[in-house]
Design a protein around this motif. Structure first.
Motif, PDB file in Angstrom:
ATOM      1  N   SER A 193       5.282   2.742  -8.475  1.00  0.00           N
ATOM      2  CA  SER A 193       3.917   2.233  -8.695  1.00  0.00           C
ATOM      3  C   SER A 193       3.851   0.722  -8.566  1.00  0.00           C
ATOM      4  O   SER A 193       2.869   0.172  -8.034  1.00  0.00           O
ATOM      5  CB  SER A 193       3.414   2.665 -10.076  1.00  0.00           C
ATOM      6  N   ASN A 200      -4.305   1.056  -2.312  1.00  0.00           N
ATOM      7  CA  ASN A 200      -5.085   2.146  -2.886  1.00  0.00           C
ATOM      8  C   ASN A 200      -4.769   3.427  -2.119  1.00  0.00           C
ATOM      9  O   ASN A 200      -5.351   3.704  -1.069  1.00  0.00           O
ATOM     10  CB  ASN A 200      -6.578   1.834  -2.818  1.00  0.00           C
ATOM     11  N   ASP A 202      -4.813   6.447  -3.637  1.00  0.00           N
ATOM     12  CA  ASP A 202      -5.386   7.603  -4.321  1.00  0.00           C
ATOM     13  C   ASP A 202      -6.275   8.392  -3.362  1.00  0.00           C
ATOM     14  O   ASP A 202      -7.099   7.827  -2.640  1.00  0.00           O
ATOM     15  CB  ASP A 202      -6.197   7.134  -5.530  1.00  0.00           C
ATOM     16  N   LYS A 225      -1.902  11.253  -5.118  1.00  0.00           N
ATOM     17  CA  LYS A 225      -2.752  10.992  -6.283  1.00  0.00           C
ATOM     18  C   LYS A 225      -2.156   9.844  -7.076  1.00  0.00           C
ATOM     19  O   LYS A 225      -0.933   9.717  -7.202  1.00  0.00           O
ATOM     20  CB  LYS A 225      -2.854  12.236  -7.156  1.00  0.00           C
ATOM     21  N   GLU A 226      -3.008   9.009  -7.626  1.00  0.00           N
ATOM     22  CA  GLU A 226      -2.554   7.820  -8.340  1.00  0.00           C
ATOM     23  C   GLU A 226      -1.663   8.178  -9.525  1.00  0.00           C
ATOM     24  O   GLU A 226      -0.675   7.501  -9.804  1.00  0.00           O
ATOM     25  CB  GLU A 226      -3.763   7.015  -8.815  1.00  0.00           C
ATOM     26  N   GLU A 227      -2.014   9.259 -10.238  1.00  0.00           N
ATOM     27  CA  GLU A 227      -1.266   9.611 -11.441  1.00  0.00           C
ATOM     28  C   GLU A 227       0.015  10.390 -11.140  1.00  0.00           C
ATOM     29  O   GLU A 227       0.815  10.648 -12.039  1.00  0.00           O
ATOM     30  CB  GLU A 227      -2.152  10.428 -12.390  1.00  0.00           C
ATOM     31  N   THR A 228       0.204  10.783  -9.886  1.00  0.00           N
ATOM     32  CA  THR A 228       1.386  11.579  -9.530  1.00  0.00           C
ATOM     33  C   THR A 228       2.417  10.693  -8.834  1.00  0.00           C
ATOM     34  O   THR A 228       2.137  10.101  -7.796  1.00  0.00           O
ATOM     35  CB  THR A 228       1.003  12.747  -8.613  1.00  0.00           C
ATOM     36  N   LYS A 229       3.604  10.619  -9.450  1.00  0.00           N
ATOM     37  CA  LYS A 229       4.647   9.736  -8.913  1.00  0.00           C
ATOM     38  C   LYS A 229       5.781  10.490  -8.223  1.00  0.00           C
ATOM     39  O   LYS A 229       6.640   9.882  -7.597  1.00  0.00           O
ATOM     40  CB  LYS A 229       5.240   8.871 -10.037  1.00  0.00           C
TER      41      LYS A 229
END
Length: 733
Positions: A193, A200, A202, A225-229
């Motif tokens: 991240s 961006n 996402d 997705k932003e929350e998925t790493k």
């Protein structure tokens, strides 16, 4: 449009992109310059050994496959074997005919080569587009100056370094993970991240692409997705290359984000050949090669060496060369020779390949300058009294090559034949055919017989490898503590000594005396010949053709039109030869087409016959053997070849080398059993076909050796490479 394989994996969260949109973006990526659809050749060369004496023959088998599938590359028939010296300068270049992706033959080394490292290169005209290196080191020892040669050190090889994987970006990292599912290969994609804080990503689509040097195998979209790493990527094993692969992650704008190499093979032993002994004699061994677990035929090449041989100095094998070596750093010769591809493939999955994984990107969208070659071209000019040659044709025919071809004549009386499969040396005839198809008076001038390929005068080698060669010179002077200081090298036998020392068999005294008598009669290869006198047999009062039925390794057969020929029962089929292989007949110095001329000659009129079943001593003139028939002095029989003055006979100046299946031992004089064990080659089988799940019997020479080493390379019809080294111990007979 390039062929697209789109494999969808699970998309995370809401489906804000339609399937049509994803497909369109994927098609744009697939049709970019990153990827290509070229058919690229891949090569492997199996030689009967890797250490040779100057003046000896290199016996080899070449495999040419299509890069993506490892199946036979059939578009090219012209394969060149180039020999380069220690300074990477061209020594010889020879042409061989490849059929179904395979060719084999022998190369006679010049006798003036000095002891050093040399390099064999496989090449084609088509390969000039891609400049893929296929170079195989060998050693050559000059027997005239062999003192002090060190055979303990091996051919210099650059060792593989698995410690450093292909560099990946700080933002994205891909690694292969353990997987219990035998049907797929799974990867983990991790995102940093902090490294992408200003981007961006996402709800954007990335594409994970499996390819090899830009040849695309499969593609899968990944919704970020932003929350998925962390993401799991799964690819079916059916959609992965056998061998080295590259997995590259692209963004929506077709920009590579990261990439990783990984290695995959269904099984290092996908083809299992079990070898058992079935029959043993003093000089031969019959083995049974049974291929289990395969539903495809396989083609093998086998080198048979004494167990104590020191003439095979590396572990070059078809498996590592087809699955790994071509994709390593360009020009690092034999970098993967010692890779056996055993059970532990984890190290290979971390292999660092070239940074430029799209190495053929510069060719995309451009016509390739070099075309596939198939056969030879022959240019010439015709001279004739005919003024109007419209509708006239020139016919080229050759019984030796089983060729009959026709071409037209231009306004300047020039003509050209293309795609000729002419062996060299061989003969062919030219004749002018008029409008009615009958021969007309003409003479022909041949400008040249050629191919478009030209070998490089200097082998293109990196400075790194040149330095490596200098540091690890494998042909160097003996050191005081060397373990092999007592080596006694063989010597080439002189002409008069050939009858005294014979590696294979001891000749009968009477036959030796007869050979000495006829030595100066223009008959070559007496050391490899058998001499027979009809008067010593019970057939002297019969026709000669009946007497010839008693000769070993031959049979008299009749063609469909009733013409008798002498068949070689031991010889191979030529690539263009007839189904029945004839022994050449030389009658009192004249070549006969068949046995028709001698059908009614009595055996009592013949002084002797000389059977050279392998044609040894004649180079490539008699590839399937030759029978010399010499009449008694009091007889007045001579053969007059048919001659049509309107047909012009020519001899080739260039062409394909003639293939031989039967291995010929060099004329070397070994002074001890230890020298025989260390330096000799027992047998060489270049072209053995095996059928799966059945017996495949092969008889090989053992020449009284009890310990044998078999080096086996091969390829199945489905493209699975096979390598095996077999040691055979036999009890004293």
């Amino acid at each position: 449009m390039k062929f697209l394989k789109l494999f969808l994996i699970v998309l995370f969260a809401s489906q804000s992109f339609s399937q049509q949109s994803i497909t369109q973006k994927a098609e744009t990526l697939v049709n970019s310059d990153y990827f290509h659809t070229f058919k690229i050749e891949k090569f492997f060369l199996h030689t009967n050994k890797t250490v040779y004496f100057s003046g000896e023959k290199i016996w080899f088998k070449a495999y040419i496959v299509e890069d993506d599938s490892n199946t036979a590359f059939i578009e090219t028939t012209n394969v060149y074997v180039n020999l380069y010296n220690e300074n990477f300068e061209l020594v010889t270049s020879q042409l061989f005919y490849a059929e179904k992706g395979k060719t084999y033959g022998e190369i006679e080394l010049p006798k003036d080569l000095k002891s050093s490292n040399y390099y064999l290169q496989l090449d084609t005209q088509w390969n000039n587009n891609f400049k893929r290196q296929a170079v195989f080191p060998i050693q050559i020892i000059d027997l005239k100056n062999a003192n002090g040669v060190n055979l303990n050190s091996e051919i210099p090889l650059k060792k593989l370094d698995f410690s450093e994987p292909l560099s990946q970006s700080e933002a994205f990292h891909i690694k292969k993970i353990e997987n219990s599912n035998n049907e797929s290969v799974i990867f983990e994609l991790n995102i940093n991240s902090n490294a992408i804080a200003n981007q961006n990503l996402d709800n954007t689509i990335a594409f994970a692409v499996v390819h090899r040097e830009g040849s695309l195998r499969s593609i899968a979209p990944v919704k970020l997705k932003e929350e998925t790493k962390s993401y799991k990527l799964s690819f079916s094993k059916d959609n992965i290359f056998n061998g080295l692969n590259t997995l590259t992650l692209f963004n929506e704008n077709n920009v590579p984000l990261t990439q990783a190499n990984f290695f995959y093979t269904p099984s290092p032993n996908a083809l299992d050949i079990r070898i058992t002994n079935t029959a043993v004699t003093d000089d031969s061994l019959t083995i049974n090669l049974n291929a289990y677990g395969s539903f495809k035929k396989a083609n093998l090449s086998i080198s048979v060496l004494p167990e104590a041989s020191i003439m095979y100095k590396n572990s070059s094998n078809i498996v590592s060369h087809f699955l790994l070596q071509p994709y390593l750093k360009e020009n690092d010769i034999s970098i993967a020779q010692r890779t056996t591809l055993g059970k532990n493939l984890d190290e290979l999955s971390q292999l660092k390949a070239p940074d430029n994984v799209f190495k053929y990107q510069y060719l995309s969208g451009k016509p390739l300058p070099f075309k596939n070659e198939s056969g030879l071209s022959l240019n010439g000019k015709i001279q004739t009294d005919e003024k109007d040659l419209e509708n006239f044709k020139i016919m080229l025919s050759s019984n030796e090559n089983s060729i009959t071809d026709f071409t037209t004549i231009n306004s300047e009386n020039n003509f050209k034949f293309d795609k000729l499969l002419l062996m060299h040396p061989s003969k062919y005839s030219l004749s002018l055919l008029n409008k009615k198809g009958k021969t007309d008076k003409a003479s022909f001038f041949i400008y040249n017989t050629y191919t478009n390929y030209s070998a490089n005068t200097k082998l293109e080698i990196t400075n790194e490898f040149k330095t490596l060669v200098k540091q690890n010179d494998s042909i160097n002077k003996l050191k005081p503590n060397n373990d092999f200081v007592n080596a006694t090298f063989p010597e080439y036998s002189e002409a008069e000594a050939l009858d005294e020392v014979n590696i294979e068999v001891y000749k009968k005294k009477k036959e030796l005396e007869l050979k000495q008598k006829i030595r100066n009669n223009g008959i070559l290869g007496l050391n490899a010949s058998r001499v027979f006198k009809p008067e010593d047999s019970g057939f002297s009062n019969n026709y000669l053709i009946d007497y010839l039925q008693t000769l070993p390794s031959t049979t008299i057969v009749y063609t469909s039109d009733g013409t008798p020929i002498l068949r070689n029962d031991r010889g191979p089929k030529s690539i263009n030869g007839p189904s029945t292989i004839p022994v050449a007949i030389v009658f009192n110095g004249s070549n006969l087409q068949d046995l028709s001329f001698i059908q009614f000659i009595l055996a009592s009129e013949i002084e002797y016959v000389v059977l050279n079943i392998n044609g040894a001593g004649y180079g490539s003139i008699y590839p399937y053997g030759v029978l010399h028939i010499v009449t008694k002095k009091e007889t007045n029989i001579s053969a007059k070849p048919f001659n049509n003055k309107d047909i012009q006979e020519n001899e080739t100046s260039f062409g394909f080398n003639i293939q031989k299946d039967k291995y010929e031992m060099p004329e070397l004089n070994f002074t001890s059993q230890k020298a025989i064990d260390n330096f000799s080659t027992i047998d060489w089988i270049p072209n053995f076909e095996i059928t799966p799940n059945t017996d495949n019997l092969l008889t090989i020479n053992r020449r009284y050796h009890n310990g044998l080493k078999l080096i086996i390379n091969g390829l199945t019809a489905s493209g699975i490479p096979f390598y095996k080294e077999v040691h055979i111990e036999l009890s004293d007979q």
